[in-house]
Design a protein around this motif. Structure first.
Motif, PDB file in Angstrom:
ATOM      1  N   ASP A  34      -4.822   3.424  -0.330  1.00 56.60           N
ATOM      2  CA  ASP A  34      -5.681   4.136   0.429  1.00 56.60           C
ATOM      3  C   ASP A  34      -6.208   5.870   0.536  1.00 56.60           C
ATOM      4  O   ASP A  34      -5.763   6.524   1.492  1.00 56.60           O
ATOM      5  CB  ASP A  34      -5.349   3.693   2.222  1.00 56.60           C
ATOM      6  CG  ASP A  34      -6.674   4.171   2.456  1.00 56.60           C
ATOM      7  OD1 ASP A  34      -6.493   3.360   3.770  1.00 56.60           O
ATOM      8  OD2 ASP A  34      -8.068   4.573   2.742  1.00 56.60           O
ATOM      9  N   HIS A  90      -9.085   6.765   2.451  1.00 53.49           N
ATOM     10  CA  HIS A  90      -9.489   7.060   3.712  1.00 53.49           C
ATOM     11  C   HIS A  90     -10.550   7.959   3.962  1.00 53.49           C
ATOM     12  O   HIS A  90     -10.679   9.103   4.425  1.00 53.49           O
ATOM     13  CB  HIS A  90      -8.469   7.445   4.906  1.00 53.49           C
ATOM     14  CG  HIS A  90      -7.724   6.887   5.951  1.00 53.49           C
ATOM     15  ND1 HIS A  90      -8.483   7.339   7.151  1.00 53.49           N
ATOM     16  CD2 HIS A  90      -7.847   5.421   6.170  1.00 53.49           C
ATOM     17  CE1 HIS A  90      -8.200   6.784   8.006  1.00 53.49           C
ATOM     18  NE2 HIS A  90      -7.097   5.575   7.533  1.00 53.49           N
ATOM     19  N   ARG A  93     -13.353  -5.084   3.281  1.00 47.07           N
ATOM     20  CA  ARG A  93     -12.506  -4.713   4.386  1.00 47.07           C
ATOM     21  C   ARG A  93     -12.645  -5.369   5.387  1.00 47.07           C
ATOM     22  O   ARG A  93     -11.826  -5.028   6.187  1.00 47.07           O
ATOM     23  CB  ARG A  93     -12.050  -3.499   3.741  1.00 47.07           C
ATOM     24  CG  ARG A  93     -11.297  -3.240   2.276  1.00 47.07           C
ATOM     25  CD  ARG A  93      -9.908  -3.563   2.647  1.00 47.07           C
ATOM     26  NE  ARG A  93      -8.682  -2.629   3.310  1.00 47.07           N
ATOM     27  CZ  ARG A  93      -7.719  -2.988   4.448  1.00 47.07           C
ATOM     28  NH1 ARG A  93      -7.902  -4.085   4.827  1.00 47.07           N
ATOM     29  NH2 ARG A  93      -7.329  -1.848   4.420  1.00 47.07           N
ATOM     30  N   ARG A 136       0.437  -1.004   0.147  1.00 43.33           N
ATOM     31  CA  ARG A 136       0.281   0.044   0.094  1.00 43.33           C
ATOM     32  C   ARG A 136       0.850   0.981  -0.115  1.00 43.33           C
ATOM     33  O   ARG A 136       2.067   1.491   0.464  1.00 43.33           O
ATOM     34  CB  ARG A 136      -0.576   0.207   0.882  1.00 43.33           C
ATOM     35  CG  ARG A 136      -1.890   1.348   1.162  1.00 43.33           C
ATOM     36  CD  ARG A 136      -2.081   0.991   2.698  1.00 43.33           C
ATOM     37  NE  ARG A 136      -1.890   2.044   3.453  1.00 43.33           N
ATOM     38  CZ  ARG A 136      -2.340   2.720   4.780  1.00 43.33           C
ATOM     39  NH1 ARG A 136      -3.614   2.257   5.029  1.00 43.33           N
ATOM     40  NH2 ARG A 136      -1.454   3.721   5.057  1.00 43.33           N
TER      41      ARG A 136
HETATM   42 MG    MG Z   1      -8.342   1.816   5.442  1.00 42.14          MG
END
Ligand code: MG
Ligand code: CS2
Length: 407
Positions: free
Chosen positions: A215, A217, A288, A151
């Motif tokens: 991500d 977020h 997730r 990531r």
């Molecule tokens: Mg995350």
């Protein structure tokens, strides 16, 4: 027929070896001990109280073998159900009872879930840097550890602090010690101008085969998410995560209709019902949900089964703020679940490995739960007790005009 075992004691351990962890210990009359992870970053004591004050008294005397009945009892019996505190509490009990069932039968939990469908579980970890050289150095270091997927999070010019990034290349721990959250400034436009360029340089650096994840977020509007997704389509991302605040699921139709970048959502979800429309409308590619925050193995396997109908895969949350107990449970589920694609693994401080002695292992970019009975984790309570809880909160984020946004 031998007399069924009974739950004799339920204890909640709150310790802070480098960061706060909440661990549930369930002990049976026949001396079996099951462990569950009840950690909820920034709200640890709420879960500890829910377990100590409202769940533990209900468990004494129950048959530990009745895992699903206990799940239904704690979920439906609460009336005020769902949400991260309730479902992390239910999840911790569920993990502990699966652990006990494995120990009672001498089987690793994955065998009780139907046995292995794969030999090992692909994992990804975090690469981070404030600028491109730092990002590329971090990626090279992670690839040097054998990871095949990383990531990638980057700093943003003009911002002081950015989610997922440290300025000195050390591991990122979001929960800051202290009685008040740190306040960060966020500028989505500055991020959208910069992140695609960094990810493009990363793809050029690593070549076509390394799995790249990013991500967002929870920080974008649907239009921003669609624009970001479209700008990344040629990079062959493994996934783009949490593009918009996950509770507003309708907006994913807009995003899905305007970009083919693979989408991953769900680390903040706590029940199958929060995933339902995203799955049945095929608005995402990866779910997730984390085994501890989404009500345990008993519920995450229901989410996996629903997702499998629509060829959606699991990529469970696995940050530093779930303990090695939850990671173990995720790996047992992962070894036995066909549509389990990848496990997030940030690694742990050596002290955490010492306190949570685990049978699971990392090797060559993959994880395996091990063959120990149960979940395969034993907790050194004495060592853990030397590190008492310390208040720690996740940051909050404000826009440049001072208005609150999503951290
Ligand atoms: Mg995350
Ligand atoms: C992040 C998490 O790993 C991730 O995908 O979203 O690290 C998240 O920021 C933390 O779990 C919050 O406690």
């Amino acid at each position: 027929m031998s007399k069924p075992d009974r739950i004799a004691a339920v204890d909640v351990l709150v310790a802070s070896p480098t960061r706060n962890f909440v661990t549930l210990k369930v002990t049976t009359e026949q001396g079996l001990v099951g462990w569950g992870d009840a950690t909820l970053n920034g709200r640890e004591l709420a879960v500890a109280s829910y377990l100590r004050d409202h769940v533990a008294p209900l468990l004494i005397g129950r048959d530990p073998a009745r895992v699903e009945d206990t799940w239904q009892y704690l979920y439906r019996g609460a009336y005020w159900r769902r949400g991260p505190v309730t479902m992390t509490s239910v999840g911790a009990v569920d993990l502990a009872l699966w652990d006990i069932k494995g120990k009672a039968t001498g089987q690793p939990v994955y065998q009780l879930l139907g046995g292995a469908v794969r030999d090992r579980i692909l994992s990804y970890t975090h690469a981070t840097g404030w600028d491109v050289p730092q990002v590329l150095d971090s990626i090279d270091a992670r690839l040097g550890e054998g990871f095949r997927a990383v990531r990638v999070q980057t700093g943003v010019p003009g911002l002081e602090v950015v989610y997922g990034v440290t300025r000195d290349g050390t591991a990122y721990e979001p929960a800051g010690r202290g009685i008040a959250p740190a306040e960060e400034t966020w500028d989505a436009d500055a991020y959208l101008r910069h992140a695609p360029k960094v990810l493009e340089e990363v793809r050029s650096h690593v070549g076509p085969e390394v799995g790249l994840l990013h991500d967002a977020h929870h920080r974008l509007t649907p239009n921003q998410a669609a624009r970001l997704g479209r700008s990344l389509e040629d990079l062959g991302l493994f996934w783009l995560e949490d593009v918009t605040p996950a509770e507003n699921q309708e907006v994913l139709r807009t995003v899905r209709g305007r970009t083919t970048v693979p989408l991953a959502i769900g680390e903040v979800f706590n029940t199958v019902w929060e995933c339902q429309s995203l799955i049945t409308e095929q608005l995402i590619d990866y779910v997730r949900c984390c085994v501890s925050h989404a009500g345990g193995i008993s519920q995450l396997r229901r989410i996996a089964a629903l997702a499998d109908v629509w060829q959606i895969q699991l990529g469970p949350h696995g940050p530093s703020d779930i303990s090695p107990v939850a990671l173990a449970a995720s790996l047992h589920l992962g070894l036995a679940t066909t549509n389990f694609a990848i496990q997030e693994y940030m690694g742990y401080d050596p002290l955490v490995h010492e306190i949570f002695r685990h049978a699971w292992s990392y090797e060559d970019g993959h994880l395996h739960p091990g063959e120990a009975a149960g979940l395969g984790v034993e907790v050194d309570e004495e060592l853990a007790s030397r590190y008492p809880y310390q208040p720690a909160y996740l940051p909050v984020a404000r826009r440049r005009d001072g208005s609150m946004t999503d951290w």
